[in-house]
Design an enzyme around this catalytic site. Structure first.
Site, mmCIF file in Angstrom:
data_model
loop_
_atom_site.group_PDB
_atom_site.id
_atom_site.type_symbol
_atom_site.label_atom_id
_atom_site.label_comp_id
_atom_site.label_asym_id
_atom_site.label_seq_id
_atom_site.Cartn_x
_atom_site.Cartn_y
_atom_site.Cartn_z
ATOM 1 N N ALA A 69 26.459 -3.285 -24.704
ATOM 2 C CA ALA A 69 25.439 -4.269 -24.354
ATOM 3 C C ALA A 69 25.307 -5.237 -25.526
ATOM 4 C CB ALA A 69 24.119 -3.561 -24.098
ATOM 5 N N GLY A 114 27.744 0.329 -23.717
ATOM 6 C CA GLY A 114 27.908 -0.090 -22.321
ATOM 7 C C GLY A 114 29.362 -0.262 -21.921
ATOM 8 N N GLU A 117 30.458 3.124 -21.073
ATOM 9 C CA GLU A 117 29.789 3.462 -19.805
ATOM 10 C C GLU A 117 30.453 2.745 -18.623
ATOM 11 O OE1 GLU A 117 26.066 2.427 -21.855
ATOM 12 O OE2 GLU A 117 25.251 4.256 -20.955
ATOM 13 N N GLU A 137 24.776 4.290 -29.379
ATOM 14 C CA GLU A 137 23.394 3.820 -29.185
ATOM 15 C C GLU A 137 22.397 4.480 -30.126
ATOM 16 O OE1 GLU A 137 25.560 4.357 -26.742
ATOM 17 O OE2 GLU A 137 25.303 2.898 -25.135
HETATM 18 N N1 CAA Z 1 26.579 -7.143 -29.097
HETATM 19 C C1 CAA Z 1 26.573 -8.386 -29.609
HETATM 20 N N2 CAA Z 1 27.559 -8.863 -30.419
HETATM 21 C C2 CAA Z 1 28.585 -8.040 -30.704
HETATM 22 C C3 CAA Z 1 28.664 -6.738 -30.181
HETATM 23 C C4 CAA Z 1 27.599 -6.296 -29.331
HETATM 24 N N3 CAA Z 1 27.596 -5.068 -28.761
HETATM 25 N N4 CAA Z 1 29.784 -6.147 -30.648
HETATM 26 C C5 CAA Z 1 30.411 -7.072 -31.417
HETATM 27 N N5 CAA Z 1 29.683 -8.213 -31.450
HETATM 28 C C6 CAA Z 1 29.997 -9.457 -32.150
HETATM 29 C C7 CAA Z 1 29.742 -9.315 -33.654
HETATM 30 O O1 CAA Z 1 28.383 -9.536 -33.935
HETATM 31 C C8 CAA Z 1 30.653 -10.402 -34.182
HETATM 32 O O2 CAA Z 1 30.025 -11.645 -33.991
HETATM 33 P P1 CAA Z 1 30.140 -12.804 -35.126
HETATM 34 O O3 CAA Z 1 31.625 -13.112 -35.182
HETATM 35 O O4 CAA Z 1 29.335 -13.918 -34.558
HETATM 36 O O5 CAA Z 1 29.618 -12.212 -36.374
HETATM 37 C C9 CAA Z 1 31.852 -10.361 -33.258
HETATM 38 O O6 CAA Z 1 31.391 -9.698 -32.057
HETATM 39 C C10 CAA Z 1 33.009 -9.548 -33.824
HETATM 40 O O7 CAA Z 1 32.517 -8.272 -34.166
HETATM 41 P P2 CAA Z 1 32.653 -7.653 -35.654
HETATM 42 O O8 CAA Z 1 32.734 -8.736 -36.668
HETATM 43 O O9 CAA Z 1 31.561 -6.652 -35.821
HETATM 44 O O10 CAA Z 1 34.061 -6.949 -35.532
HETATM 45 P P3 CAA Z 1 34.564 -5.672 -36.349
HETATM 46 O O11 CAA Z 1 36.010 -5.554 -36.071
HETATM 47 O O12 CAA Z 1 34.134 -5.704 -37.755
HETATM 48 O O13 CAA Z 1 33.812 -4.414 -35.639
HETATM 49 C C11 CAA Z 1 32.969 -3.147 -33.790
HETATM 50 C C12 CAA Z 1 34.062 -4.119 -34.296
HETATM 51 C C13 CAA Z 1 33.140 -1.793 -34.500
HETATM 52 C C14 CAA Z 1 33.191 -2.961 -32.297
HETATM 53 C C15 CAA Z 1 31.573 -3.717 -34.081
HETATM 54 O O14 CAA Z 1 31.528 -5.060 -33.594
HETATM 55 C C16 CAA Z 1 30.464 -2.965 -33.462
HETATM 56 O O15 CAA Z 1 30.094 -1.889 -33.952
HETATM 57 N N6 CAA Z 1 29.864 -3.502 -32.385
HETATM 58 C C17 CAA Z 1 28.693 -2.938 -31.756
HETATM 59 C C18 CAA Z 1 29.046 -1.689 -30.939
HETATM 60 C C19 CAA Z 1 27.802 -1.061 -30.370
HETATM 61 O O16 CAA Z 1 26.933 -0.599 -31.076
HETATM 62 N N7 CAA Z 1 27.696 -1.018 -29.035
HETATM 63 C C20 CAA Z 1 26.571 -0.449 -28.339
HETATM 64 C C21 CAA Z 1 25.597 -1.528 -27.927
HETATM 65 S S1 CAA Z 1 24.087 -0.905 -27.254
HETATM 66 C C22 CAA Z 1 24.464 -0.479 -25.667
HETATM 67 O O17 CAA Z 1 25.556 -0.642 -25.206
HETATM 68 C C23 CAA Z 1 23.298 0.097 -24.880
HETATM 69 C C24 CAA Z 1 23.676 0.608 -23.540
HETATM 70 O O18 CAA Z 1 23.793 1.768 -23.304
HETATM 71 C C25 CAA Z 1 23.865 -0.306 -22.440
#
Ligand code: CAA
Length: 263
Positions: A69, A114, A117, A137
């Protein structure tokens, strides 16, 4: 009809649906979810027109399937808004699980939160050797809200699901295969080919039997075993009235390949 964040492309009876939000690793914001819902309407119309027999879902780019998400949207949620946010995503992913045709997730990179999921809502998962799965999460102070607590536990069993859900740890493709989280693994450059191969072997059995098999397994898992067995017998009986059953059995007895018409 074109959608900003979701692309549909047909390859014969296989329809590819690509999640496309490249600035955020295909993260699911409200517009992405609305586009996915609208794209599913189109897929259902194609299924009803007998144009699509299998749906495969992938992420745009080679880095992510879907990174979860959109955390900037998630951060704004308060109390009951969070419940509605979860219900909305759950309803959409239920639509995928309840599709009348098999749905395959083609996971070529991060499938987190998500995104994991979404892959779990698909009926089958093929991953590249570079794919990474996780439900992180808890590291954001919440729990999976788009069905992950339920589908991962049903897929892996309680202990293995809690090992992922309570730690938020990331699982690479080879471990995902051992856990039973994915069905097949392929070299990154051959992921789509592996999905097409799986889709083609399902399509060879004929659409009616494939759909009935899906309905029996899904319906049984959503009810008691006794109800599941009733459903299985009912579907078996329906198939025995089809031309495909006459053709399949005659082809075996005549030592030739069956030519299923889907009727
Ligand atoms: N939401 C919003 N933006 C996201 C994102 C997310 N879930 N995942 C990545 N991005 C964005 C980053 O903020 C970044 O944006 P900018 O270039 O503007 O800074 C861009 O995508 C590239 O990401 P990274 O620079 O972080 O890339 P990385 O290679 O260093 O890391 C990653 C990759 C490990 C996937 C890391 O991006 C990450 O941990 N992302 C979040 C994963 C996460 O926590 N997901 C769960 C979300 S909550 C959820 O899903 C609730 C539910 O049950 C529905």
């Amino acid at each position: 009809m074109p959608f900003e964040h979701v692309k549909l492309e047909k390859s014969g009876k296989l329809c590819w649906l690509t999640m496309h939000n490249p600035k955020a690793l295909n993260a699911l914001n409200s517009q992405v979810l609305a586009d996915l819902d609208a794209a599913l309407d189109q897929v259902v119309a194609d299924v009803e027109a007998n144009e699509t027999h299998i749906l495969a879902i992938r992420g745009a780019g080679d880095k992510a399937f879907v990174a979860g998400a959109d955390i900037s949207e998630l951060a704004q949620l308060k109390g009951l808004e969070g419940r509605d946010f979860a219900r909305n995503g759950q309803a959409l992913f239920d639509r995928i699980e309840n599709m009348p045709i098999p749905v395959i997730a083609a996971v070529g990179g991060y499938a987190l939160g998500g995104g994991c999921e979404l892959a779990l809502a698909c009926h089958l998962r093929v991953a590249s050797d570079l794919a990474v799965f996780g439900l992180p999460e808890v590291t954001l102070g919440v729990i999976p809200g788009y069905g992950g607590t339920q589908r991962l536990a049903r897929q892996l069993g309680m202990g293995r699901a809690l090992d992922m859900i309570l730690t938020g740890r990331m699982v690479k493709a080879d471990e995902a295969l051992l856990l039973g989280l994915i069905n097949r693994i392929a070299p990154a450059a051959e992921l789509e080919e592996a999905v097409e191969k799986l889709a083609s072997s399902i399509m060879q059995v004929g659409p009616l039997a494939a759909r009935a098999g899906l309905e029996a397994v899904r319906g049984g898992l959503q009810s008691s075993q006794a109800e599941g067995l009733r459903l299985e017998a009912q579907l078996f009986g329906l198939l025995c009235g089809t031309e495909d059953m006459v053709e399949g059995t005659a082809a075996f007895l005549g030592k030739r390949k069956a030519d299923f018409k889907g009727c």
